[in-house]
Design a protein around this motif. Structure first.
Motif, PDB file in Angstrom:
ATOM      1  N   PRO A 141       0.773  -1.220  -0.110  1.00 10.49           N
ATOM      2  CA  PRO A 141      -0.098   0.042   0.091  1.00 10.49           C
ATOM      3  C   PRO A 141       0.696   1.182   0.043  1.00 10.49           C
ATOM      4  CG  PRO A 141       0.371  -0.946   2.150  1.00 10.49           C
ATOM      5  CD  PRO A 141       1.031  -1.767   1.284  1.00 10.49           C
ATOM      6  N   GLY A 142       0.520   2.361  -0.538  1.00 12.62           N
ATOM      7  CA  GLY A 142       0.958   3.556  -0.765  1.00 12.62           C
ATOM      8  C   GLY A 142       0.133   4.645  -0.235  1.00 12.62           C
ATOM      9  N   ILE A 143       0.659   5.925  -0.161  1.00 15.58           N
ATOM     10  CA  ILE A 143      -0.341   7.110  -0.124  1.00 15.58           C
ATOM     11  C   ILE A 143      -0.438   8.042  -1.157  1.00 15.58           C
ATOM     12  CG2 ILE A 143       0.088   7.122   2.553  1.00 15.58           C
ATOM     13  CD1 ILE A 143       2.159   9.080   2.205  1.00 15.58           C
ATOM     14  N   GLY A 144       0.594   7.686  -2.000  1.00 16.74           N
ATOM     15  CA  GLY A 144       0.629   8.587  -3.325  1.00 16.74           C
ATOM     16  C   GLY A 144       1.047   8.037  -4.545  1.00 16.74           C
ATOM     17  N   TYR A 175      11.077  15.762   5.698  1.00 18.73           N
ATOM     18  CA  TYR A 175      10.643  14.682   6.063  1.00 18.73           C
ATOM     19  C   TYR A 175      10.955  13.476   5.450  1.00 18.73           C
ATOM     20  CZ  TYR A 175       5.961  12.267   6.901  1.00 18.73           C
ATOM     21  OH  TYR A 175       5.019  11.759   7.397  1.00 18.73           O
ATOM     22  N   GLY A 228       9.483   7.962   1.268  1.00 23.22           N
ATOM     23  CA  GLY A 228       9.681   6.681   0.692  1.00 23.22           C
ATOM     24  C   GLY A 228       8.967   6.994  -0.695  1.00 23.22           C
ATOM     25  N   CYS A 229       9.061   6.016  -1.463  1.00 26.91           N
ATOM     26  CA  CYS A 229       8.553   5.850  -3.028  1.00 26.91           C
ATOM     27  C   CYS A 229       8.193   4.516  -3.428  1.00 26.91           C
ATOM     28  CB  CYS A 229       9.376   6.654  -3.778  1.00 26.91           C
ATOM     29  SG  CYS A 229       8.710   6.801  -5.500  1.00 26.91           S
ATOM     30  N   LEU A 230       7.087   4.280  -3.924  1.00 32.99           N
ATOM     31  CA  LEU A 230       6.607   3.039  -4.416  1.00 32.99           C
ATOM     32  C   LEU A 230       7.551   2.583  -5.645  1.00 32.99           C
ATOM     33  CD1 LEU A 230       2.644   3.076  -4.672  1.00 32.99           C
ATOM     34  CD2 LEU A 230       4.273   1.617  -2.878  1.00 32.99           C
ATOM     35  N   PRO A 245      11.411   0.860  -3.490  1.00 35.28           N
ATOM     36  CA  PRO A 245      11.178   0.135  -2.401  1.00 35.28           C
ATOM     37  C   PRO A 245      12.220   0.091  -1.239  1.00 35.28           C
ATOM     38  CG  PRO A 245      10.659  -1.149  -4.307  1.00 35.28           C
ATOM     39  CD  PRO A 245      11.123   0.156  -4.760  1.00 35.28           C
ATOM     40  N   GLY A 246      11.727   0.215  -0.157  1.00 42.70           N
ATOM     41  CA  GLY A 246      12.915  -0.104   0.860  1.00 42.70           C
ATOM     42  C   GLY A 246      13.748   0.971   1.367  1.00 42.70           C
ATOM     43  N   TYR A 282      14.045   4.998   2.529  1.00 41.88           N
ATOM     44  CA  TYR A 282      13.571   6.150   3.136  1.00 41.88           C
ATOM     45  C   TYR A 282      14.685   7.074   3.415  1.00 41.88           C
ATOM     46  CZ  TYR A 282       9.638   2.826   3.503  1.00 41.88           C
ATOM     47  OH  TYR A 282       8.832   1.854   3.025  1.00 41.88           O
ATOM     48  N   LEU A 301       2.345  16.525   5.913  1.00 40.17           N
ATOM     49  CA  LEU A 301       2.410  15.388   4.947  1.00 40.17           C
ATOM     50  C   LEU A 301       1.753  15.571   3.663  1.00 40.17           C
ATOM     51  CD1 LEU A 301       3.415  12.498   4.663  1.00 40.17           C
ATOM     52  CD2 LEU A 301       1.399  11.618   5.769  1.00 40.17           C
ATOM     53  N   VAL A 305       3.938  17.375   1.635  1.00 39.80           N
ATOM     54  CA  VAL A 305       5.287  16.966   0.997  1.00 39.80           C
ATOM     55  C   VAL A 305       4.773  15.901  -0.087  1.00 39.80           C
ATOM     56  CG1 VAL A 305       6.815  15.209   1.925  1.00 39.80           C
ATOM     57  CG2 VAL A 305       6.325  16.997   3.427  1.00 39.80           C
ATOM     58  N   CYS A 306       3.698  15.188   0.047  1.00 41.15           N
ATOM     59  CA  CYS A 306       3.172  14.069  -0.737  1.00 41.15           C
ATOM     60  C   CYS A 306       2.889  14.963  -2.133  1.00 41.15           C
ATOM     61  CB  CYS A 306       1.989  13.731  -0.087  1.00 41.15           C
ATOM     62  SG  CYS A 306       1.680  12.042  -0.793  1.00 41.15           S
ATOM     63  N   HIS A 313       6.097  15.776  -3.740  1.00 37.63           N
ATOM     64  CA  HIS A 313       6.794  14.437  -4.110  1.00 37.63           C
ATOM     65  C   HIS A 313       6.052  13.998  -5.709  1.00 37.63           C
ATOM     66  CE1 HIS A 313       8.670  10.440  -3.284  1.00 37.63           C
ATOM     67  NE2 HIS A 313       7.647   9.993  -4.046  1.00 37.63           N
ATOM     68  N   GLU A 314       4.782  13.698  -5.450  1.00 37.05           N
ATOM     69  CA  GLU A 314       4.188  13.214  -6.865  1.00 37.05           C
ATOM     70  C   GLU A 314       4.339  14.174  -7.810  1.00 37.05           C
ATOM     71  OE1 GLU A 314       3.533  10.537  -6.555  1.00 37.05           O
ATOM     72  OE2 GLU A 314       3.601  10.042  -4.279  1.00 37.05           O
TER      73      GLU A 314
HETATM   74  C1  QAP Z   1       5.333   9.521  -1.336  1.00 36.70           C
HETATM   75  O1  QAP Z   1       5.172   7.064  -1.163  1.00 36.70           O
HETATM   76  C2  QAP Z   1       5.660   9.750  -0.103  1.00 36.70           C
HETATM   77  O2  QAP Z   1       9.492   1.583   0.194  1.00 36.70           O
HETATM   78  C3  QAP Z   1       4.234   8.279  -1.462  1.00 36.70           C
HETATM   79  O3  QAP Z   1       8.583  -0.619   0.602  1.00 36.70           O
HETATM   80  C4  QAP Z   1       5.989   9.410   0.896  1.00 36.70           C
HETATM   81  O4  QAP Z   1       3.347   5.475  -0.831  1.00 36.70           O
HETATM   82  C5  QAP Z   1       5.185  11.278   0.087  1.00 36.70           C
HETATM   83  C6  QAP Z   1       5.965   2.426   0.185  1.00 36.70           C
HETATM   84  C7  QAP Z   1       6.453   9.714   1.997  1.00 36.70           C
HETATM   85  C8  QAP Z   1       5.553  11.853   1.297  1.00 36.70           C
HETATM   86  C9  QAP Z   1       5.923  11.194   2.274  1.00 36.70           C
HETATM   87  C10 QAP Z   1       7.341   2.647  -0.139  1.00 36.70           C
HETATM   88  C11 QAP Z   1       5.469   1.081   0.181  1.00 36.70           C
HETATM   89  C12 QAP Z   1       4.982   3.652  -0.034  1.00 36.70           C
HETATM   90  C13 QAP Z   1       8.299   1.596   0.173  1.00 36.70           C
HETATM   91  C14 QAP Z   1       4.316   6.017  -0.785  1.00 36.70           C
HETATM   92  C15 QAP Z   1       7.559   0.244   0.392  1.00 36.70           C
HETATM   93  C16 QAP Z   1       6.214   0.116   0.289  1.00 36.70           C
HETATM   94  C17 QAP Z   1       5.517   5.024  -0.541  1.00 36.70           C
END
Ligand code: QAP
Ligand code: CO
Length: 171
Positions: A43-46, A87, A90-92, A95-96, A98, A126, A129-130, A133-134
């Motif tokens: 799952p992700g937030i953006g 902040y 992370g990013c889809l 992965p892994g 931060y 947040l 930031v999101c 980032h996007e």
């Molecule tokens: C961007 O990021 C973001 O490494 C969205 O193993 C992140 O949804 C904006 C994710 C933080 C602001 C602050 C990352 C999932 C999801 C991973 C995400 C992972 C599994 C990242």
């Protein structure tokens, strides 16, 4: 509905600059639905369209725990910004990983919804930031590009090695 494959850094397609959306049709609504499903599943937030190899100015975001507050930003523009915040992002597509990134604290964004209706939002914390980032993804920029070349190269090497291992294990 369908899950879309997510591009992983250092895929060169992540550096494609997205084009503005001009047609607000059923295909666009379908892509929004598929991107939301892909983000929730991760799952992700953006998630930016760039990350699913669609090079148009479209972003989906949902910061809610219940995954019931989808924000769709089409053709977004930052019209005002102020302050600074760090902040750990992370990013889809990475992965892994931060890492701390410094961005504006407050932003005003003008965008269009899935019907093409213009709207304006103010964001901080947040959400701010999101969105930043996007929006970087739409310009072909991945957050690791804010890090030192040394850190970025370590991440690149790790990602390439990891991808090879996945490839090898699938035989
Ligand atoms: C961007 O990021 C973001 O490494 C969205 O193993 C992140 O949804 C904006 C994710 C933080 C602001 C602050 C990352 C999932 C999801 C991973 C995400 C992972 C599994 C990242
Ligand atoms: Co990202």
């Amino acid at each position: 509905m369908a899950l879309l494959p997510i591009l992983h850094y250092p895929d060169p397609r992540l550096h494609t600059v997205a084009k503005p959306v001009q047609v607000f049709d059923a295909a666009l609504k379908q892509l929004v639905a598929d991107m939301a499903e892909t983000m929730y599943d991760a799952p992700g937030i953006g998630l930016a369209a760039t990350q699913v190899d669609k090079h148009i100015q479209l972003i989906v975001i949902d910061l809610s725990k219940e995954k019931n507050d989808l924000l769709v930003l089409i053709n977004p523009k930052i019209t005002a910004q102020a302050g600074e915040q760090d902040y750990e992002e992370g990013c889809l597509s990475v992965p892994g990983v931060y890492e701390l990134v410094t961005r504006a604290e407050w932003i005003t964004v003008e965008a269009q919804d899935v019907e093409g209706q213009p709207f304006k939002i103010q964001a901080d914390g947040l959400l701010s930031v999101c969105i930043q980032h996007e929006m970087d993804h739409l310009r072909g920029k991945v957050f690791v590009e804010y890090l030192s070349p040394l850190k970025r190269n370590r991440i690149r090497t790790r990602m390439v090695k990891h991808a090879r291992e996945i490839e090898r294990n699938s035989y």
